[in-house]
Design an enzyme around this catalytic site. Sequence first.
Site, mmCIF file in Angstrom:
data_model
loop_
_atom_site.group_PDB
_atom_site.id
_atom_site.type_symbol
_atom_site.label_atom_id
_atom_site.label_comp_id
_atom_site.label_asym_id
_atom_site.label_seq_id
_atom_site.Cartn_x
_atom_site.Cartn_y
_atom_site.Cartn_z
ATOM 1 N N CYS A 337 0.737 -1.267 0.077
ATOM 2 C CA CYS A 337 -0.073 -0.067 -0.077
ATOM 3 C C CYS A 337 0.745 1.181 -0.031
ATOM 4 O O CYS A 337 0.597 2.511 -0.663
ATOM 5 C CB CYS A 337 -0.844 0.177 1.175
ATOM 6 S SG CYS A 337 -0.606 -0.779 2.568
ATOM 7 N N ARG A 366 7.953 -10.773 5.514
ATOM 8 C CA ARG A 366 7.646 -10.413 6.733
ATOM 9 C C ARG A 366 8.624 -11.331 7.521
ATOM 10 O O ARG A 366 8.296 -12.553 7.508
ATOM 11 C CB ARG A 366 6.228 -10.327 7.336
ATOM 12 C CG ARG A 366 5.469 -9.228 6.570
ATOM 13 C CD ARG A 366 3.985 -9.301 6.992
ATOM 14 N NE ARG A 366 3.241 -8.280 5.694
ATOM 15 C CZ ARG A 366 2.011 -8.457 5.772
ATOM 16 N NH1 ARG A 366 1.319 -9.292 6.763
ATOM 17 N NH2 ARG A 366 1.512 -7.721 5.034
ATOM 18 N N GLN A 384 0.790 -11.103 -2.494
ATOM 19 C CA GLN A 384 -0.681 -10.559 -2.119
ATOM 20 C C GLN A 384 -1.201 -10.246 -3.506
ATOM 21 O O GLN A 384 -0.617 -9.762 -4.459
ATOM 22 C CB GLN A 384 -0.626 -9.526 -1.193
ATOM 23 C CG GLN A 384 -0.270 -9.841 0.029
ATOM 24 C CD GLN A 384 -0.435 -8.761 1.198
ATOM 25 O OE1 GLN A 384 0.333 -7.658 0.723
ATOM 26 N NE2 GLN A 384 -1.035 -8.776 2.187
ATOM 27 N N ASP A 386 -3.244 -7.933 -4.155
ATOM 28 C CA ASP A 386 -3.397 -6.697 -3.724
ATOM 29 C C ASP A 386 -4.034 -5.753 -4.714
ATOM 30 O O ASP A 386 -3.669 -5.586 -5.650
ATOM 31 C CB ASP A 386 -2.051 -5.701 -2.988
ATOM 32 C CG ASP A 386 -2.433 -5.436 -1.574
ATOM 33 O OD1 ASP A 386 -3.451 -5.494 -0.922
ATOM 34 O OD2 ASP A 386 -1.141 -5.416 -1.137
ATOM 35 N N HIS A 388 -5.553 -1.210 -4.273
ATOM 36 C CA HIS A 388 -6.196 -0.179 -3.610
ATOM 37 C C HIS A 388 -6.667 0.780 -4.480
ATOM 38 O O HIS A 388 -6.445 1.166 -5.554
ATOM 39 C CB HIS A 388 -4.809 0.497 -3.004
ATOM 40 C CG HIS A 388 -3.903 -0.218 -2.140
ATOM 41 N ND1 HIS A 388 -2.832 -1.158 -2.680
ATOM 42 C CD2 HIS A 388 -4.015 -0.650 -0.763
ATOM 43 C CE1 HIS A 388 -2.585 -1.749 -1.570
ATOM 44 N NE2 HIS A 388 -3.178 -1.387 -0.565
ATOM 45 N N LYS A 472 -12.065 -3.315 8.959
ATOM 46 C CA LYS A 472 -12.090 -4.350 7.841
ATOM 47 C C LYS A 472 -13.307 -5.214 7.790
ATOM 48 O O LYS A 472 -14.032 -5.417 8.897
ATOM 49 C CB LYS A 472 -10.744 -4.869 7.692
ATOM 50 C CG LYS A 472 -10.507 -5.804 8.911
ATOM 51 C CD LYS A 472 -9.060 -6.361 8.893
ATOM 52 C CE LYS A 472 -8.811 -7.222 10.062
ATOM 53 N NZ LYS A 472 -7.455 -8.310 9.908
ATOM 54 N N HIS A 518 -8.381 -0.918 0.835
ATOM 55 C CA HIS A 518 -7.363 -2.201 0.672
ATOM 56 C C HIS A 518 -8.409 -3.360 0.308
ATOM 57 O O HIS A 518 -9.220 -3.644 0.922
ATOM 58 C CB HIS A 518 -6.750 -2.325 1.760
ATOM 59 C CG HIS A 518 -5.933 -1.086 2.353
ATOM 60 N ND1 HIS A 518 -4.514 -0.890 2.529
ATOM 61 C CD2 HIS A 518 -6.469 0.114 2.838
ATOM 62 C CE1 HIS A 518 -4.215 0.132 2.817
ATOM 63 N NE2 HIS A 518 -5.191 0.886 3.130
#
Length: 648
Positions: A337, A366, A384, A386, A388, A472, A518
Amino acid sequence: MIKVTLPDGSIKELEQGSTPMDVAQSISAGLARNVISAKYNDTIVETSTPLTTDGNLTLYTWNDDEGKQAFWHSTSHVMAQAIQDLYPGAKLTIGPAIENGFYYDVDFGEQKISESDFSKIENRMLEIARGKHDFKMREVTKKEALDYYKKINNPFKVELIENLEDGTITFCDHDTFTDLCRGGHIPNTGIIKAVKLMNVAGAYWRGDEKNPQLTRVYGTSFPKQKELKEYLELLEEAKKRDHRKLGKELELFTFSQKVGQGLPLWLPKGAALRERLENFLKKAQKKAGYEMVVSPHIGHKELYVTSGHYAKYGEDSFQPIRTPHEGEEFLLKPMNCPHHCEMYNSQSWSYRDLPKRFAEFGTVYRYEQSGELHGLTRVRGFTQDDAHIFCTPEQLDEEFKKVIDLTLYVFDSLGFENFTTQVSLRDPENKEKYIGSDDVWEKAENAIINAAKEKGLNYVIETGEAAFYGPKLDFMVKDALGRSWQLGTIQVDYNLPERFDLTYKGRDNESHRPVMIHRAPFGSMERFIAILLEHTAGNFPLWLMPEQAIILSLSEKYEKYSQKVLSLLENHEIRAVLDNRNETIGKKIREAEVQKFPYMLIVGEQEAKDGTVSVRKHGEGDIGTMPVEEFAQIIKNEIERTLKAFEV
């Protein structure tokens, strides 16, 4: 008299000092037989706890998660008593309920325990249970508690008590056994009818490797022997479906100590599987107005300081990468993000340009402790799906609902039919864990709840489960074995646009802040594939299978015809391979079944002569002899039935 309000809103007037069990008996004898735990004014209580004030009461049975927690916590007490009886001198520490059971951490001293000792501990536990001993809570002073555990020489309990306040300490008694405990038990031991110790493991006291190592004994229990039997059968099925086992058998992925723990290596079949999943989502995203972007695997430390990720995760993640330039530090990307925020910031936008939907299959890193790594479900590097969305506040509701539609499309196409949703809000008692003002949090939380209602989702609200930057909506999917997984998430964020100074020019020609959504329907590609593997036992939907058919030649004499069949299938865009080894057809079929080929096409003299194939379906057997064109139509029909086009 006191007034007790039940979950349905009905009110019971009872004498002060009445118990939750009294309330259950006032409703029905059947309920009273089944109630094993209760909650009064948001506090878990015993069914025998006297109620002295007006309040809200919830009664729990074995069918409730809270009831199971009380059941398993109570069984941990019974196991602790059995261990003390059989291993005099063993020192007990803590024994909580966990998902599907319980454990107790014990210092056995010079004594040893292994799985060969399980049966005698189980027998003693059942012997105690048959005594139908009541669980009784009592308050003790700090001095009394310390004196008790000093007398029996248990330094672990002494340490726990020294950190407690006088007036907050309680003991739980049953039979001849006493334990330091906050409460939350079933009425008596007799409800426990079936027990099973599962395994033993090492565990450091209070999770600190500098402390003494203890023995952790895991177990589970049930109110009926039949339920234990069903649970153990489920575990056996879960072992067969273990994604680590199936991933190896299907040649999808591997791990290497030389590469590093938690860093999966995708083999050709696995890479092709991932690519098909990505293309599937990309196609739907394109129809939904998303634009694909690509960001680097590292970012300047200041990027994540700005976003807030460094303050939250920096110390526990991979350490900074230092360049030859003094003071310059980069981090492996923990999130996509912040990069997408900077992409948005690369040019000026008007309200007419919004929403902007940036999507990326971005790999993030991570650091997870080695003991927490598990196959593909817990890794150190993962991708991910992902995206946005940067939109105006007025567009938020519609955009959020569109993301719900896309997520539901993904689940439907991959056979995840049983799911609930969870609205994760911040903890109002611990606001320092989060960034942003009360006003933006209230707006974001209301937007999610309203969208979930309008879409008719079956949702629950969980306080304290929000991301640090926003609330979320999480999708909780049940797999074929009834296990619940969090798959797919949508988050509303007013905070990162503020931190990155994101703006757009409004109708009034003034600068305004966009709202950020997100979203990741898959979540982590690695974790999603692991769960899909276990859900389907490796029998993916036909459109996703690495190979949809295998041609089994009866002998080398028919290789030329087999190659022709392979070419015809390729013309129909059917993924197939040829097995023309000099092996018996029986062996070839058995191996093809193990490798989960959806269809086996057997080719011999008659098939070569007639221009046909003899078709077997995985798990079903022969379905007939037919021309290749007819078989291709079967494949096409099955894919069309399971993979619908995404409708915007």
